[in-house]
Scaffold this motif. Structure first.
Motif, PDB file in Angstrom:
ATOM      1  N   GLU A  52       0.834  -1.201   0.000  1.00  0.00           N
ATOM      2  CA  GLU A  52       0.000   0.000   0.000  1.00  0.00           C
ATOM      3  C   GLU A  52       0.869   1.251   0.000  1.00  0.00           C
ATOM      4  O   GLU A  52       1.949   1.273   0.602  1.00  0.00           O
ATOM      5  CB  GLU A  52      -0.890   0.030   1.246  1.00  0.00           C
ATOM      6  N   SER A  54      -0.096   5.382   0.629  1.00  0.00           N
ATOM      7  CA  SER A  54      -1.158   6.341   0.932  1.00  0.00           C
ATOM      8  C   SER A  54      -0.522   7.656   1.358  1.00  0.00           C
ATOM      9  O   SER A  54       0.693   7.760   1.467  1.00  0.00           O
ATOM     10  CB  SER A  54      -2.048   5.791   2.064  1.00  0.00           C
ATOM     11  N   LYS A  80      -3.779   2.081  -6.122  1.00  0.00           N
ATOM     12  CA  LYS A  80      -4.967   1.241  -6.329  1.00  0.00           C
ATOM     13  C   LYS A  80      -4.708   0.233  -7.430  1.00  0.00           C
ATOM     14  O   LYS A  80      -3.978   0.508  -8.374  1.00  0.00           O
ATOM     15  CB  LYS A  80      -6.179   2.101  -6.709  1.00  0.00           C
ATOM     16  N   SER A  81      -5.367  -0.907  -7.324  1.00  0.00           N
ATOM     17  CA  SER A  81      -5.306  -1.932  -8.361  1.00  0.00           C
ATOM     18  C   SER A  81      -6.039  -1.428  -9.594  1.00  0.00           C
ATOM     19  O   SER A  81      -7.174  -0.959  -9.501  1.00  0.00           O
ATOM     20  CB  SER A  81      -5.961  -3.221  -7.855  1.00  0.00           C
ATOM     21  N   GLY A  85      -9.738  -1.802  -8.703  1.00  0.00           N
ATOM     22  CA  GLY A  85      -9.964  -0.517  -8.052  1.00  0.00           C
ATOM     23  C   GLY A  85      -9.740  -0.560  -6.548  1.00  0.00           C
ATOM     24  O   GLY A  85      -9.869   0.443  -5.863  1.00  0.00           O
ATOM     25  N   THR A  87      -7.842  -0.644  -2.968  1.00  0.00           N
ATOM     26  CA  THR A  87      -6.658   0.045  -2.469  1.00  0.00           C
ATOM     27  C   THR A  87      -5.530  -0.958  -2.277  1.00  0.00           C
ATOM     28  O   THR A  87      -5.718  -2.002  -1.667  1.00  0.00           O
ATOM     29  CB  THR A  87      -6.954   0.755  -1.137  1.00  0.00           C
TER      30      THR A  87
END
Length: 153
Positions: A52, A54, A80-81, A85, A87
């Motif tokens: 991830e 962020s 995001k994938s 979509g 996260t």
């Protein structure tokens, strides 16, 4: 001449006893190994790794170590994938495999920021989770700062 035969007999007895002990030990160890591997306590050979990124930065350049090699790409934050979509990016990897992600802030002014803001360029946080447990997490708040995370799957 009796002494050499006696020494020879003792040597034969010692060698035979040693061989018997080795056979018994190896039989016990192979039995316990097979019981352990077929038991319910055996760990699966693969794990789910979630990467991830962020933060408040608008974009980042990332490098990820996956099961099939290293990948580099520019992203919008949060990561995001593209296909789902969701996260983060999820991979199935071998248990114990090296896992790594780094995210470098592109240094663009974040939306709504003013020049006097401490967080003018935004922050980036990377995180790696293995089977739902976070194993590494780091944050950068500088203009072209790099947050990097690594560990073992």
């Amino acid at each position: 001449m009796e002494q050499p035969k006696s020494k020879m007999n003792r040597a034969v007895v010692l060698i035979s006893a040693s061989a018997a002990i080795l056979l018994a030990v190896s039989a016990c160890s192979s039995t316990s190994t097979s019981n352990t591997s077929s038991g319910s306590n055996a760990l699966p050979s693969t794990v789910n790794v979630l990467y991830e990124v962020s933060g408040t930065a608008t974009g980042a350049d990332i490098t990820i170590e996956t099961g099939s090699g290293t990948s580099q790409q520019s992203i919008s934050v949060p990561l995001k994938s593209k296909s789902s979509g969701a996260t983060g990016l999820s991979f199935t990897m071998e248990r114990g495999a090296f896992v790594y992600i780094s995210a470098q802030n592109k240094g663009n002014m974040r939306k709504g920021a003013s020049v006097s803001d401490k967080d003018f360029y935004g922050s980036l946080t990377c995180r790696i989770s293995v089977d739902g447990t976070v194993i590494s997490e780091n944050t950068t708040t500088s203009k072209y700062g790099i947050a990097s995370c690594k560990g073992s799957a």
